[in-house]
Design a protein around this motif. Sequence first.
Motif, mmCIF file in Angstrom:
data_model
loop_
_atom_site.group_PDB
_atom_site.id
_atom_site.type_symbol
_atom_site.label_atom_id
_atom_site.label_comp_id
_atom_site.label_asym_id
_atom_site.label_seq_id
_atom_site.Cartn_x
_atom_site.Cartn_y
_atom_site.Cartn_z
ATOM 1 N N PRO A 1 0.819 -1.141 0.372
ATOM 2 C CA PRO A 1 -0.113 0.261 0.033
ATOM 3 C C PRO A 1 1.017 1.955 -0.038
ATOM 4 O O PRO A 1 1.862 1.114 0.535
ATOM 5 C CB PRO A 1 -1.030 -0.060 1.288
ATOM 6 C CG PRO A 1 -0.180 -0.628 2.157
ATOM 7 C CD PRO A 1 1.382 -1.853 1.499
ATOM 8 N N ALA A 2 0.446 2.447 -0.722
ATOM 9 C CA ALA A 2 1.335 3.227 -0.375
ATOM 10 C C ALA A 2 1.046 3.967 1.057
ATOM 11 O O ALA A 2 -0.055 3.825 1.628
ATOM 12 C CB ALA A 2 0.571 4.277 -1.739
ATOM 13 N N GLU A 3 2.256 4.579 0.518
ATOM 14 C CA GLU A 3 2.187 5.155 2.318
ATOM 15 C C GLU A 3 1.624 7.145 2.616
ATOM 16 O O GLU A 3 1.595 7.106 1.783
ATOM 17 C CB GLU A 3 4.053 5.280 2.343
ATOM 18 C CG GLU A 3 4.619 6.247 3.711
ATOM 19 C CD GLU A 3 5.489 6.937 3.950
ATOM 20 O OE1 GLU A 3 6.343 7.550 4.792
ATOM 21 O OE2 GLU A 3 6.700 5.902 2.722
ATOM 22 N N GLN A 4 1.582 6.664 4.068
ATOM 23 C CA GLN A 4 0.480 8.093 3.993
ATOM 24 C C GLN A 4 0.970 9.235 3.997
ATOM 25 O O GLN A 4 2.565 8.722 4.516
ATOM 26 C CB GLN A 4 -0.787 8.291 5.137
ATOM 27 C CG GLN A 4 -1.430 6.754 4.971
ATOM 28 C CD GLN A 4 -2.544 7.190 4.383
ATOM 29 O OE1 GLN A 4 -2.850 8.855 4.414
ATOM 30 N NE2 GLN A 4 -2.793 6.286 3.798
ATOM 31 N N PRO A 5 0.889 10.432 3.069
ATOM 32 C CA PRO A 5 2.110 11.320 3.088
ATOM 33 C C PRO A 5 1.838 12.054 5.351
ATOM 34 O O PRO A 5 1.200 12.112 5.576
ATOM 35 C CB PRO A 5 0.654 12.148 3.345
ATOM 36 C CG PRO A 5 -0.449 11.868 2.812
ATOM 37 C CD PRO A 5 -0.637 10.339 2.428
ATOM 38 N N ARG A 6 3.208 12.400 5.201
ATOM 39 C CA ARG A 6 3.411 12.985 6.792
ATOM 40 C C ARG A 6 2.649 14.486 6.299
ATOM 41 O O ARG A 6 2.269 15.022 5.584
ATOM 42 C CB ARG A 6 5.058 13.745 6.897
ATOM 43 C CG ARG A 6 5.404 12.121 6.544
ATOM 44 C CD ARG A 6 6.418 11.840 8.176
ATOM 45 N NE ARG A 6 7.417 11.234 8.172
ATOM 46 C CZ ARG A 6 7.057 9.693 8.579
ATOM 47 N NH1 ARG A 6 5.868 9.888 9.011
ATOM 48 N NH2 ARG A 6 7.414 8.705 8.446
ATOM 49 N N ARG A 7 1.735 14.951 7.717
ATOM 50 C CA ARG A 7 0.958 15.877 7.688
ATOM 51 C C ARG A 7 2.506 17.158 8.434
ATOM 52 O O ARG A 7 3.298 17.014 9.428
ATOM 53 C CB ARG A 7 0.216 16.089 8.770
ATOM 54 C CG ARG A 7 -0.726 17.447 8.784
ATOM 55 C CD ARG A 7 -1.795 16.628 9.814
ATOM 56 N NE ARG A 7 -2.396 15.568 9.429
ATOM 57 C CZ ARG A 7 -4.138 16.180 9.283
ATOM 58 N NH1 ARG A 7 -4.571 17.257 9.541
ATOM 59 N NH2 ARG A 7 -4.880 15.143 8.190
ATOM 60 N N GLU B 1 4.816 15.799 11.871
ATOM 61 C CA GLU B 1 4.532 14.797 11.904
ATOM 62 C C GLU B 1 6.025 13.330 12.040
ATOM 63 O O GLU B 1 6.261 13.341 10.811
ATOM 64 C CB GLU B 1 3.299 13.793 11.517
ATOM 65 C CG GLU B 1 1.724 14.149 11.856
ATOM 66 C CD GLU B 1 0.897 13.658 11.312
ATOM 67 O OE1 GLU B 1 0.922 12.466 10.811
ATOM 68 O OE2 GLU B 1 -0.448 13.811 12.045
#
Length: 69
Positions: free
Chosen positions: A5-11, A23
């Motif tokens: 799965p694609a890594e979630q972008p950092r906030r 984050e």
Amino acid sequence: MPTEPAEQPRRARMVRGGPLMIEGPVELVDADGNTVLCERFQVAVCMCRRSKRYPICDTSHRPRKSPEK
């Protein structure tokens, strides 16, 4: 072959008059190419360049209260 799965972008959150909150963990690279690894769950990045721990914020941007007499 299953795909990862694609890594979630950092906030990252900009604080008016304060640091940039990111984050973590995060690896910071300054303008001179120096790298700082921050493994905390949230990292405050200095935007005013007053921090003695630059690029990490040490709250030097905050106004200082005069000692009570």
